[in-house]
Write a protein that holds these residues in place. Structure first.
Motif, mmCIF file in Angstrom:
data_model
loop_
_atom_site.group_PDB
_atom_site.id
_atom_site.type_symbol
_atom_site.label_atom_id
_atom_site.label_comp_id
_atom_site.label_asym_id
_atom_site.label_seq_id
_atom_site.Cartn_x
_atom_site.Cartn_y
_atom_site.Cartn_z
ATOM 1 N N THR A 6 0.837 -1.202 0.000
ATOM 2 C CA THR A 6 0.000 0.000 0.000
ATOM 3 C C THR A 6 0.867 1.246 0.000
ATOM 4 N N LEU A 9 2.362 1.741 -3.563
ATOM 5 C CA LEU A 9 1.383 2.249 -4.524
ATOM 6 C C LEU A 9 1.019 3.697 -4.214
ATOM 7 N N ARG A 10 0.929 4.038 -2.943
ATOM 8 C CA ARG A 10 0.641 5.422 -2.548
ATOM 9 C C ARG A 10 1.786 6.334 -2.986
ATOM 10 N N ALA A 12 3.778 5.881 -5.549
ATOM 11 C CA ALA A 12 3.673 6.035 -7.005
ATOM 12 C C ALA A 12 2.678 7.132 -7.349
ATOM 13 N N GLU A 13 1.544 7.113 -6.700
ATOM 14 C CA GLU A 13 0.511 8.121 -6.943
ATOM 15 C C GLU A 13 0.992 9.514 -6.527
ATOM 16 N N ASP A 14 1.585 9.603 -5.337
ATOM 17 C CA ASP A 14 2.067 10.893 -4.843
ATOM 18 C C ASP A 14 3.169 11.463 -5.724
ATOM 19 N N TRP A 15 4.120 10.606 -6.132
ATOM 20 C CA TRP A 15 5.215 11.070 -6.978
ATOM 21 C C TRP A 15 4.682 11.576 -8.317
ATOM 22 N N ALA A 16 3.743 10.852 -8.907
ATOM 23 C CA ALA A 16 3.176 11.269 -10.200
ATOM 24 C C ALA A 16 2.407 12.580 -10.058
ATOM 25 N N ARG A 17 1.629 12.689 -9.006
ATOM 26 C CA ARG A 17 0.891 13.942 -8.767
ATOM 27 C C ARG A 17 1.829 15.109 -8.523
ATOM 28 N N ASP A 45 11.193 6.592 -9.948
ATOM 29 C CA ASP A 45 10.950 7.886 -10.583
ATOM 30 C C ASP A 45 12.041 8.170 -11.614
ATOM 31 N N VAL A 106 3.345 5.362 -14.964
ATOM 32 C CA VAL A 106 2.197 5.829 -14.174
ATOM 33 C C VAL A 106 1.809 7.201 -14.725
ATOM 34 N N ASN A 107 0.549 7.327 -15.115
ATOM 35 C CA ASN A 107 0.058 8.606 -15.656
ATOM 36 C C ASN A 107 -0.799 9.319 -14.653
#
Length: 107
Positions: A6, A9-10, A12-17, A45, A106-107
Protein backbone atom coordinates in the motif's frame (compact mmCIF):
# COMPACT_ATOMS: atom_id res chain seq x y z
CA UNK A 1 11.20 0.34 8.09
CA UNK A 2 9.92 -2.01 5.38
CA UNK A 3 7.30 -0.50 3.12
CA UNK A 4 4.02 -2.27 2.53
CA UNK A 5 2.51 -2.74 -0.92
CA UNK A 6 0.00 0.00 0.00
CA UNK A 7 2.87 2.41 0.84
CA UNK A 8 4.53 1.65 -2.49
CA UNK A 9 1.38 2.25 -4.52
CA UNK A 10 0.64 5.42 -2.55
CA UNK A 11 4.18 6.68 -3.27
CA UNK A 12 3.67 6.04 -7.01
CA UNK A 13 0.51 8.12 -6.94
CA UNK A 14 2.07 10.89 -4.84
CA UNK A 15 5.21 11.07 -6.98
CA UNK A 16 3.18 11.27 -10.20
CA UNK A 17 0.89 13.94 -8.77
CA UNK A 18 4.01 15.85 -7.73
CA UNK A 19 5.11 16.06 -11.35
CA UNK A 20 7.72 13.30 -11.37
CA UNK A 21 8.02 10.80 -14.20
CA UNK A 22 7.09 7.48 -12.57
CA UNK A 23 7.05 3.81 -13.52
CA UNK A 24 5.82 0.86 -11.54
CA UNK A 25 7.20 -2.65 -11.83
CA UNK A 26 5.06 -5.61 -10.78
CA UNK A 27 5.98 -9.27 -10.42
CA UNK A 28 3.38 -10.99 -12.63
CA UNK A 29 4.68 -14.59 -12.72
CA UNK A 30 7.15 -16.73 -10.79
CA UNK A 31 8.49 -20.24 -11.25
CA UNK A 32 10.52 -22.31 -8.80
CA UNK A 33 12.41 -20.50 -6.09
CA UNK A 34 11.52 -16.84 -6.65
CA UNK A 35 12.82 -14.05 -4.44
CA UNK A 36 9.49 -12.12 -4.24
CA UNK A 37 5.88 -13.25 -4.72
CA UNK A 38 3.50 -12.34 -7.53
CA UNK A 39 2.06 -8.88 -6.89
CA UNK A 40 5.25 -7.41 -5.44
CA UNK A 41 5.91 -3.84 -6.59
CA UNK A 42 8.83 -1.51 -7.20
CA UNK A 43 8.08 2.15 -7.98
CA UNK A 44 10.77 4.19 -9.73
CA UNK A 45 10.95 7.89 -10.58
CA UNK A 46 12.79 9.60 -13.43
CA UNK A 47 15.77 10.41 -11.21
CA UNK A 48 16.31 6.77 -10.25
CA UNK A 49 14.76 6.96 -6.79
CA UNK A 50 12.82 3.82 -5.94
CA UNK A 51 10.71 2.17 -3.25
CA UNK A 52 9.72 -1.48 -2.87
CA UNK A 53 11.19 -4.65 -4.31
CA UNK A 54 10.55 -7.13 -7.11
CA UNK A 55 13.52 -9.37 -6.49
CA UNK A 56 14.98 -8.98 -3.04
CA UNK A 57 17.78 -6.97 -4.63
CA UNK A 58 19.13 -9.44 -7.18
CA UNK A 59 17.68 -7.81 -10.32
CA UNK A 60 16.48 -4.43 -9.03
CA UNK A 61 19.21 -2.52 -10.93
CA UNK A 62 18.16 -3.98 -14.26
CA UNK A 63 14.50 -3.20 -13.53
CA UNK A 64 15.33 0.39 -12.51
CA UNK A 65 17.30 0.85 -15.76
CA UNK A 66 14.39 -0.47 -17.85
CA UNK A 67 11.98 1.75 -15.90
CA UNK A 68 13.96 4.82 -17.00
CA UNK A 69 13.28 3.83 -20.62
CA UNK A 70 9.59 3.22 -19.85
CA UNK A 71 9.33 6.70 -18.30
CA UNK A 72 11.08 8.23 -21.32
CA UNK A 73 9.11 6.54 -24.10
CA UNK A 74 5.88 5.53 -22.34
CA UNK A 75 6.06 1.97 -23.68
CA UNK A 76 5.46 -0.80 -21.14
CA UNK A 77 7.84 -3.75 -21.04
CA UNK A 78 7.69 -7.36 -19.86
CA UNK A 79 11.00 -8.47 -18.36
CA UNK A 80 11.98 -12.04 -17.56
CA UNK A 81 14.87 -13.18 -15.40
CA UNK A 82 15.95 -16.73 -14.66
CA UNK A 83 19.00 -18.90 -14.22
CA UNK A 84 18.81 -20.15 -17.83
CA UNK A 85 19.08 -16.55 -19.02
CA UNK A 86 22.68 -15.27 -19.26
CA UNK A 87 21.41 -11.79 -18.37
CA UNK A 88 19.95 -13.11 -15.12
CA UNK A 89 23.34 -14.41 -14.04
CA UNK A 90 24.88 -11.04 -14.87
CA UNK A 91 22.42 -9.24 -12.61
CA UNK A 92 22.54 -11.90 -9.92
CA UNK A 93 19.39 -14.05 -10.10
CA UNK A 94 20.98 -17.31 -9.06
CA UNK A 95 18.24 -18.52 -6.71
CA UNK A 96 17.12 -21.22 -9.14
CA UNK A 97 13.79 -19.65 -10.10
CA UNK A 98 12.44 -17.31 -12.74
CA UNK A 99 10.40 -14.15 -12.51
CA UNK A 100 8.43 -12.04 -14.98
CA UNK A 101 8.16 -8.35 -14.20
CA UNK A 102 5.80 -5.95 -15.99
CA UNK A 103 7.01 -2.32 -16.04
CA UNK A 104 4.59 0.45 -16.95
CA UNK A 105 4.46 4.25 -16.78
CA UNK A 106 2.20 5.83 -14.17
CA UNK A 107 0.06 8.61 -15.66
Amino acid sequence: MISTETDILRAAEDWARGGRGVAIATVVETWGSAPRPVGSHLVIDGEGNFLGSVSGGCVEGAVVAEAADVIADGKARMLEFGVADETAWQVGLSCGGRIKVYVEKVN
